[in-house]
Motif scaffolding. Sequence first.
Motif, PDB file in Angstrom:
ATOM      1  N   ARG A 259     -24.186   6.137 -13.989  1.00  0.00           N
ATOM      2  CA  ARG A 259     -23.067   6.206 -14.926  1.00  0.00           C
ATOM      3  C   ARG A 259     -21.772   6.624 -14.232  1.00  0.00           C
ATOM      4  O   ARG A 259     -20.682   6.331 -14.711  1.00  0.00           O
ATOM      5  CB  ARG A 259     -23.382   7.198 -16.056  1.00  0.00           C
ATOM      6  N   TYR A 260     -21.922   7.280 -13.081  1.00  0.00           N
ATOM      7  CA  TYR A 260     -20.749   7.680 -12.298  1.00  0.00           C
ATOM      8  C   TYR A 260     -20.474   6.706 -11.148  1.00  0.00           C
ATOM      9  O   TYR A 260     -19.728   7.021 -10.235  1.00  0.00           O
ATOM     10  CB  TYR A 260     -20.919   9.094 -11.756  1.00  0.00           C
TER      11      TYR A 260
ATOM     12  N   VAL B  71     -20.623   9.352  -6.240  1.00  0.00           N
ATOM     13  CA  VAL B  71     -20.514  10.111  -7.488  1.00  0.00           C
ATOM     14  C   VAL B  71     -19.280  11.001  -7.462  1.00  0.00           C
ATOM     15  O   VAL B  71     -18.500  11.048  -8.431  1.00  0.00           O
ATOM     16  CB  VAL B  71     -21.784  10.971  -7.707  1.00  0.00           C
TER      17      VAL B  71
ATOM     18  N   ASN C 265     -15.966   9.095  -7.799  1.00  0.00           N
ATOM     19  CA  ASN C 265     -15.674   8.568  -9.133  1.00  0.00           C
ATOM     20  C   ASN C 265     -15.549   9.652 -10.212  1.00  0.00           C
ATOM     21  O   ASN C 265     -14.894   9.432 -11.224  1.00  0.00           O
ATOM     22  CB  ASN C 265     -16.764   7.583  -9.558  1.00  0.00           C
ATOM     23  N   GLY C 266     -16.194  10.792  -9.998  1.00  0.00           N
ATOM     24  CA  GLY C 266     -16.195  11.804 -11.052  1.00  0.00           C
ATOM     25  C   GLY C 266     -15.925  13.214 -10.579  1.00  0.00           C
ATOM     26  O   GLY C 266     -15.900  14.138 -11.393  1.00  0.00           O
TER      27      GLY C 266
ATOM     28  N   ALA D 202     -19.054  15.827 -11.657  1.00  0.00           N
ATOM     29  CA  ALA D 202     -20.016  14.734 -11.807  1.00  0.00           C
ATOM     30  C   ALA D 202     -21.267  15.007 -10.986  1.00  0.00           C
ATOM     31  O   ALA D 202     -22.395  14.740 -11.432  1.00  0.00           O
ATOM     32  CB  ALA D 202     -19.374  13.415 -11.366  1.00  0.00           C
TER      33      ALA D 202
END
Length: 215
Positions: A33-34, A87, A90-91, A95
């Motif tokens: 999801r990340y 990860v 992106n977050g 994250a």
Amino acid sequence: MNTLSLLEITATILALMVAIIGHEIMHGYVAYRYGDNTARSQGRLSINPLVHVDLVGTIIVPAVLFFSGAPFMFGWAKPVPIFIPTVIRNGGYKAAIHVSLAGIAYNFTLALGAALLLNVFQGEINDYFSYFFLYFLTQTLIYNVVLGIFNLYPIPPLDGSHAITYLAMILRWDSVVRFYDSIERYGMVILILFIATPLSTYFFMPIRYVIRWLY
């Protein structure tokens, strides 16, 4: 072996597999999801248990504990591959904390759900199916509490240590980050000291308390 024993063994194995395999899948799913596609590209987000089986953690250790009469079984699945730099890119480190705690959140959610269902259906044993169902719920409660709390401990390579490391990076607690980097290689030795010595009484005390509370 009578029918009830066979049902108990089957329910126990099923509950343990759901707990440990789901734990790993959730790490990979949250990472996906990340933006980290590593686990998905390797087929590790599948619910097929064969792709997650670890010879030692999924088969040998639970079998030894079972046949030795241990109070509960323990095990682990093959770790899901995650590329944390993706990860974090992106977050951020938050994250990475979410990824680290995803399996624990999954285990606690299952344990709570099993406890609620036991409260609803307890005492309604009329046939083999209802016996299997209630025994499965009981084992699901136990093993998910065991895995959830065990992985919450801040000892490498457990999930709790990863979460604390990423939190320390957010707060710029460089000394904490350096501390975990320095003890990472000794993590398994530390775990063995807690599990295989009298310290285990204190190590597993929170697990026993939570299981009794949920019951």
